[in-house]
Design a protein around this motif. Sequence first.
Motif, PDB file in Angstrom:
ATOM      1  N   GLU A  25       1.031  -1.337  -0.198  1.00  0.00           N
ATOM      2  CA  GLU A  25      -0.206   0.286  -0.070  1.00  0.00           C
ATOM      3  C   GLU A  25       1.308   0.568   0.155  1.00  0.00           C
ATOM      4  O   GLU A  25       0.643   2.116   0.427  1.00  0.00           O
ATOM      5  CB  GLU A  25      -0.982  -0.030   1.413  1.00  0.00           C
ATOM      6  CG  GLU A  25      -1.984  -1.323   1.426  1.00  0.00           C
ATOM      7  CD  GLU A  25      -3.086  -0.873   1.493  1.00  0.00           C
ATOM      8  OE1 GLU A  25      -4.035   0.010   1.633  1.00  0.00           O
ATOM      9  OE2 GLU A  25      -3.693  -1.512   2.153  1.00  0.00           O
ATOM     10  N   GLY A  26       1.228   1.447  -1.091  1.00  0.00           N
ATOM     11  CA  GLY A  26       2.155   2.766  -1.308  1.00  0.00           C
ATOM     12  C   GLY A  26       3.673   2.635  -0.475  1.00  0.00           C
ATOM     13  O   GLY A  26       4.195   1.041  -0.293  1.00  0.00           O
ATOM     14  N   PRO A  27       4.444   3.316  -1.017  1.00  0.00           N
ATOM     15  CA  PRO A  27       6.120   2.935  -0.972  1.00  0.00           C
ATOM     16  C   PRO A  27       6.403   3.436   0.640  1.00  0.00           C
ATOM     17  O   PRO A  27       7.406   2.240   1.482  1.00  0.00           O
ATOM     18  CB  PRO A  27       6.482   4.507  -1.002  1.00  0.00           C
ATOM     19  CG  PRO A  27       5.758   6.084  -1.835  1.00  0.00           C
ATOM     20  CD  PRO A  27       4.524   4.658  -2.015  1.00  0.00           C
ATOM     21  N   LEU A  28       5.294   4.185   1.511  1.00  0.00           N
ATOM     22  CA  LEU A  28       5.641   3.511   3.165  1.00  0.00           C
ATOM     23  C   LEU A  28       5.574   2.267   3.760  1.00  0.00           C
ATOM     24  O   LEU A  28       6.105   1.541   4.674  1.00  0.00           O
ATOM     25  CB  LEU A  28       4.914   4.475   3.839  1.00  0.00           C
ATOM     26  CG  LEU A  28       5.468   5.125   5.077  1.00  0.00           C
ATOM     27  CD1 LEU A  28       6.413   5.340   5.098  1.00  0.00           C
ATOM     28  CD2 LEU A  28       3.738   5.743   6.178  1.00  0.00           C
ATOM     29  N   ASP A  29       4.505   1.899   3.030  1.00  0.00           N
ATOM     30  CA  ASP A  29       4.220   0.768   2.957  1.00  0.00           C
ATOM     31  C   ASP A  29       5.535  -0.779   2.854  1.00  0.00           C
ATOM     32  O   ASP A  29       6.287  -1.165   3.219  1.00  0.00           O
ATOM     33  CB  ASP A  29       3.036  -0.521   2.427  1.00  0.00           C
ATOM     34  CG  ASP A  29       2.500  -1.754   2.937  1.00  0.00           C
ATOM     35  OD1 ASP A  29       3.057  -1.710   3.806  1.00  0.00           O
ATOM     36  OD2 ASP A  29       1.341  -2.669   2.040  1.00  0.00           O
TER      37      ASP A  29
END
Lengths: 239, 239, 280
Positions: free
Chosen positions: C46-50
């Motif tokens: 779910e996105g780069p942070l994930d």
Amino acid sequence: MADQDSLFDLKAADAAAFLARETPDEAQREVMRLCEALIFAATEPLSEDEMLKRLPQGAALAPALAYLKAEYVSRGVNLVRVGKKWMFRTAPDLAWALQREQQEPRKLSRAAMETLAIIAYHQPATRAEIEDIRGVALSKGTMDVLLETGWVRLRGRRRAPGRPVTYGTTENFLLHFGLEQISDLPGLDELKAAGLFDGRLPKGFGVPQPRDDAGLLEDEEPLGEEPLNEAFASDLPEE
Amino acid sequence: MADQDSLFDLKAADAAAFLARETPDEAQREVMRLCEALIFAATEPLSEDEMLKRLPQGAALAPALAYLKAEYVSRGVNLVRVGKKWMFRTAPDLAWALQREQQEPRKLSRAAMETLAIIAYHQPATRAEIEDIRGVALSKGTMDVLLETGWVRLRGRRRAPGRPVTYGTTENFLLHFGLEQISDLPGLDELKAAGLFDGRLPKGFGVPQPRDDAGLLEDEEPLGEEPLNEAFASDLPEE
Amino acid sequence: MERVNDNAPGRVASGGLDRAEAEFEAAGGERAEGEADFRVDVDGYEGPLDLLLELARRQKVDLSRISVLALAEQYLEFIEAARRVRLELAADYLVMAAWLAYLKSRLLLPAPPKAEEPDPRELAASLARRLKRLQAIRAAAERLSERPRLGRDLFLRGAPEGLDIINAPLYRASLFDLLSAYAIQRQKQALSHVSLKTRQVWSLAEAREALERIVGMAVEWTTLDDYLIAWVATPAQARTVRASTFSASLEMVKEGLIDLRQDRAFAPLWLRRRQALAAE
């Protein structure tokens, strides 16, 4: 009479101790019987106000509820408080005997569950704050699903540029997850201590306590009548 | 263990005696908790067979139900057996608290208002007299509503063929309309001065001087016990 | 971006990625031995942070002691690998890559003489904090979803009796309402009585009915007035009774029931039962 507020979180041992120490007199017994019958008969959690309207003038409600709650702690049915409302429900440890096969509640997606958790622990939360924590854009569908569950509501607007809508949890959220009040959220204290939900506050400003009160915070204002210029314009409850 | 069947009809004193004599052990307590939760959560009275299906193998159901029933006898909620099925029910003596009256403001219909005014000015008035003044037949509903307001009462009967019932106003009527006595109702001149009558009145038109004496007039007699042979037989207040 | 569940392919900002195509072996030698190939599925994040959080977990240290430099390198390797298989990456993955590349260079190079740019150590700490916060909320969501739920684990009373509210009507009216109702209705009634004073009219049907009764007695010539006008009508009714009776009598003559005669204009009308009928 012991401090009633502490009783609302009481465990079986506390309850036994409380009941050994305190014995309701006959008048209190009668108020207890009435409360018991009223909460039992009500189709929804019953507010203390509604109980008072149906009790004889001058009935002492708070001690009656405290006794009742203590008496029911060890039973198959427990008396629980959600906000200012009371209800009976089955004891959590008996779930295995009561579970009905066909009724599996719809499972929330991980995105929705995380968003719900952010709103619950961090409320009032704006869309930007939710996105900041998760690191991804929040899809409209996710918010729609949460609003549809009735667990999340639009609280107001943040007094900040763009006046973004703030989200919070509802009484139904507490009811559904078996919480008496929002501060009973699991692990809330540790999260606060770790300073993990100080999102919009500079370090050292302390951690906001999640708030789900009906009233708005100082930095919130009512939704107003202007059209929502958010991406979530359709999130507004229909009139 | 006492004879269980007799326990199913037990009274508070028997229950206390039973509970003083018998104490469930821990295993029995657990079966009781389960039964309690199962019966509580069931949408209809629960049969012993259904309970057994959800209880652990070999659970002693009958004594658990007997204990439970005895424990609930003096409470606001009772465990009752209907045929071979079990259910919780609020204690019958508390039924009054489960119903609450709420006053709901209502407005009188124009017909009722006119009829009330005619009764006030022309009392004691029979139904025929009211109809004669209004020029239309009086519906049963109108008179029912007026009697329900508590502003109109049945005074007696007119000493005339058919002995029709006479209607008059009550003390409550005076109270509600802020009148000290019925003769405080304004006369024709005052009504004209208030602009309620315009000038176009036929010769000989008058407004009676109303009177609501508690005693009957000369041409009235008591209602008596005979059945009302009026069209409004049902107007009589219920006994 | 929302993932429907852990297995189904989710919608991803890069759009239209085939799941099989998105799965590839990530380059990298940082893995502990024995660990299965690190297969990266962009759809799974779910996105780069994930993705960063997942990479950080692989360092197997407390998030507060994580090596942000190592993390940045792993992320950049991942992105590089994705680009080698010409995988279209969502813009936010690339933005994160650019930022991490900048952070990496700042961490490796000596600080510039004028510290006008933010301290790289601060930036690294802030990234670590964000990862920790994401991990914490994940754990919170997990604990929340493990709570007993109403309707699944906890049950309310199955068949509550319900609390009744009985609406007792409370009637309200003002004295003005009462008086104006009275005045309006009495005035209306008084005026309508005057204007609608109705004339009494004998209908043809009424006249015929009366006439039929009379005919039985009229064996001899009889004047109409003797019977009807004198006995039935008040003076005010005389005209209507006479007119209706006359019309009715003409009808009966036509039907052969009676005879009718008048000796001269305006003289009384004589009436007699038809002889043939009288004979019967």
